[in-house]
Design a protein around this motif. Structure first.
Motif, short mmCIF file in Angstrom:
data_model
loop_
_atom_site.label_atom_id
_atom_site.label_comp_id
_atom_site.label_asym_id
_atom_site.label_seq_id
_atom_site.Cartn_x
_atom_site.Cartn_y
_atom_site.Cartn_z
N LYS A 52 0.81 -1.22 0.00
CA LYS A 52 0.00 0.00 0.00
C LYS A 52 0.84 1.27 0.00
N LYS A 110 3.25 12.33 -2.78
CA LYS A 110 2.61 11.23 -2.06
C LYS A 110 1.78 11.82 -0.94
N GLN A 113 -1.42 6.88 1.38
CA GLN A 113 -1.26 5.77 0.45
C GLN A 113 -1.45 6.21 -1.00
N ASN A 114 -1.86 7.45 -1.20
CA ASN A 114 -2.23 7.92 -2.54
C ASN A 114 -1.12 8.73 -3.19
N GLY A 140 -2.12 2.94 -6.58
CA GLY A 140 -2.02 4.03 -5.61
C GLY A 140 -2.27 5.41 -6.19
#
Length: 715
Positions: free
Chosen positions: A136, A239, A242-243, A278
């Motif tokens: 993740k 970042k 988690q995205n 992600g």
């Protein structure tokens, strides 16, 4: 000494509990979808959690090292150890080490089994958590995993000490030496995670491997679908939990149409989302391919002058251009309609803009300025009540859970209520929720993904499927192909709907759109019943004619036969007139025939039945129904009742069994994000939305952006 050890173990257990709760809380919150207040999502909440958990890890490592140093000094330098102890710096700290005192005789060898079991359990927890963390790319999970690794390493040191003490005399020094080594590893891991969290909060660029993956996916898409029309100039991103939030710069020809640019953006976004895990947000920035410069070089606003200089510049600017603006004011007001409505492609074709966030600007401009205050509801802020937050966390974070009907019942009921509040008809809302339930039943959720998030994603897909047309809606292409070639004839469009929804106004908007594409348009006064209907169209045609002459676009005229005539016959005669002016051998006089019709109640069977005759005599290429965005449940009955009247001479519904060809939803500028009428009408009939009305001007016509509509419905 016993009490001190118990306190140290209690502090250790407490920090582990705080670490686990912080991890659970921040991950749950970071998975919430973006809102107007947090448009980029809540990913940074996870970064804050990672900073807190890694901070605990770092401080724990330092304390273990200090305890090890103290233990070694007590054994080898008693006076120095006594002095350090007297300072009180090492009491009641997060202690993983094992003190034995001077009377150490060595533990029983059977205790090794306990230490070995602890190693296995803690190492398994570490490896399981770090696997998910890497998958993740979650920094808070990685920090939490190292807490398990700390326990595993201390158990390993204990095992060595137990075994060694049974073979080596006075082996108590092994424990602090092992603790010192563990301290170094923990501090290294803790500092690495702390630094990563700080950099993430400071919006450091995303990892190079992710950047390369995004770049290769985008390049492959552009080369595969668009060839030389588009070139990737740059990739950047950050970042957020988690995205990954990604921005691309794509160079295109200056003449590229908005529609083509949107197609490029959508294809690139879909490819990246499918190939790079992600990535949650992809923004494509278009630049002129004729200019060669470094990517993203002009994104930031240049440094501003001092206030005094800025005011002086503004004063000079006003003096230089004030009179010029006054002279131009009125002459540009009408000409700007076309610019706001759409743009021209490289081939000169005029295409409509899609309706997106523009509607927010329209609504904002219609409201008086007011001062707003933050919501006092604690549940809407980042810091809600501790009880409600923790309850929500343990209720929703169900990563890897197989969903049952009981799991879905309450969230789907809340989703149905949400859709009803968005003006979706109850029938459509219920069937959508049933569709989502069928889709998710026995479905296994992704790791650390809440039921709410899973349902929202599934509902977004269901709404997208409904609103996305299954056939081409390229009206300009259809008109061009019909009005050219050996079998040329006028393209016929009819506008229908209930009373007062804006049929004549939206017909005039379509006429203006067609005029921008140089078509010759014949407007037909087919409402021979309502008093003033013909005069209303006459005014519209007069205004459109003036605009077409001023802008040198197309040609428009009115075909009328007064009141009391049969509307179907009037429509048929108008098509004949547009074809050859009533004389054989002559060319077409008009490219497009736009037929207005009388408004009628959808539940009046006598008035509705006349539409069948109208459709058969006029034989339009397209029948568009105008519906109001303000209408709720009644929109379903309206759409169905109108659609079923348009049958051919054999009694079969035209247009492959759906009756009509598209909806025009008027007054979209008045409802904000309550755009549920779009879903209700499309769901009831299978007929797509073609145009959206956003005002009273001729240029206030837009195409539907499905993504925009779904986002509004899911807010």
């Amino acid at each position: 000494m016993c009490n001190g050890r118990l306190i140290a173990d209690g502090v250790h257990a407490l920090t582990d509990l705080v670490s686990d709760i912080t991890t659970l809380a921040t991950i749950s919150y970071s998975l919430k979808p973006p809102t107007s207040r947090f448009p980029f999502g809540y990913g940074k909440v996870e970064s804050l959690g990672a900073l807190g958990v890694s901070g605990l890890l770092l401080s724990g490592g330092i304390m273990i090292g200090l305890q090890a140093v103290l233990a070694l000094t007590q054994q080898f330098f008693p006076e120095l150890g006594h002095m350090l102890s007297s300072l009180g710096l090492f009491e009641h700290v997060h202690d993983h080490s094992h003190h034995h005192g001077s009377d150490f005789l060595g533990p029983n060898i059977n205790a090794a089994w306990l230490a070995g079991g602890s190693i296995i359990i803690k190492e398994w927890l570490y490896r399981s958590t770090i696997k998910i963390a890497r998958d993740k790319r979650s920094s808070v999970l990685a920090s939490n995993a190292y807490h398990h690794r700390v326990d595993s390493l201390t158990a390993f040191v204990a095992l060595l000490t137990i075994v060694a003490s049974n073979f080596i005399t006075n082996a108590q020094w092994l424990d602090p030496v092992g603790g010192l080594a563990i301290s170094g590893m923990i501090v290294q891991a803790g500092w690495f995670n702390t630094k990563s969290a700080l950099l993430e909060l400071a919006d450091v660029a995303m990892d190079e491997d992710i950047k390369q993956s995004v770049q290769s996916s985008a390049k492959a898409t552009l080369e595969e679908h668009f060839g030389q029309d588009a070139e990737l100039r740059g990739v950047q991103g950050i970042k957020s939990g988690q995205n990954f939030l990604v921005e691309l710069e794509v160079a295109v020809a200056e003449s590229l149409s908005i529609g083509r640019a949107q197609e490029i953006e959508e294809q690139v976004r879909q490819r990246i989302a499918a190939k790079v895990r992600g990535v949650k947000r992809v923004v494509v920035r278009f630049t002129d391919s004729s200019k060669r410069e470094e990517a993203f070089v002009d994104e930031f606003v240049a440094g501003r002058a001092s206030d005094g200089e800025e005011e002086a510049h503004d004063h000079e600017h006003d003096h230089d251009h004030g009179h010029e603006e006054t002279a131009k004011g009125k002459s540009t007001s009408l000409a700007s309609n076309g610019d706001k409505m759409g743009s021209r492609t490289g081939k000169g074709q005029f295409v409509l803009k899609d309706l997106d966030d523009e509607v927010d600007a329209i609504l904002a401009s219609s409201k008086a300025p007011s001062t707003t205050t933050a919501s006092s509801d604690p549940a809407t802020g980042l810091l809600g009540t501790a009880t409600s937050r923790l309850t929500g966390l343990f209720r929703n974070v169900v990563g890897g859970k197989t969903l049952t009907k009981a799991d879905l019942q309450q969230p789907l009921q809340l989703m149905q209520t949400h859709l009803l509040e968005k003006n979706v008809a109850r029938e459509a809302a219920e069937r959508l929720c049933q569709s989502v339930e069928t889709d998710l039943l026995d479905h296994k959720t992704a790791g650390f993904t809440s039921i709410e998030t899973t349902i929202r994603e599934s509902m977004s897909k269901a709404l997208t499927r409904i609103l996305t047309p299954t056939s081409s809606l390229d009206l300009l292409r259809d008109v061009t192909s019909t009005t050219s070639g050996s079998n040329e004839r006028p393209y016929v469009i009819s506008i229908v709907g209930v009373n007062g929804v804006g049929k004549s106004t939206n017909l005039s908007k379509i006429a203006y759109f067609l005029l921008q594409n140089q078509f010759r348009v014949l407007v037909v006064a087919g409402d021979t019943f309502r008093s003033g209907a013909v005069e209303q169209l006459r005014v519209h045609v007069k205004n459109l004619s003036a605009l077409s002459q001023r802008e040198n676009v197309g040609k428009v005229e009115l075909f009328e036969k007064g009141y009391g005539k049969d509307a179907a016959t009037v429509a048929r005669d108008a098509v004949t007139f547009a074809t050859n002016g009533g004389h054989h051998g002559q060319g077409m006089l008009y490219d497009v025939v736009l037929i207005d019709t009388a408004g009628r109640r959808h539940n009046d069977s006598r008035l509705m039945s006349s539409l069948t005759k109208f459709g058969q005599l006029a034989n339009p290429d397209k029948i568009f129904m105008v519906g109001e965005a303000l209408v709720g449940t009644d929109s379903v009955a309206q759409a169905r009742n109108f659609a079923k009247e348009f049958v051919d001479t054999k009694g079969k519904l035209r247009n492959n069994g759906v009756g009509m060809d598209g909806f025009i939803i008027s007054k979209c500028d008045t409802v904000g994000d309550m755009v549920g009428t779009l879903v209700s009408m499309v769901h009831a009939t299978g007929i797509p939305v073609v145009f959206l009305g956003v005002g009273q001007h001729y240029g206030d016509l837009r195409g539907l952006n499905v993504g925009w509509a779904v986002e509004r419905l899911m807010r």
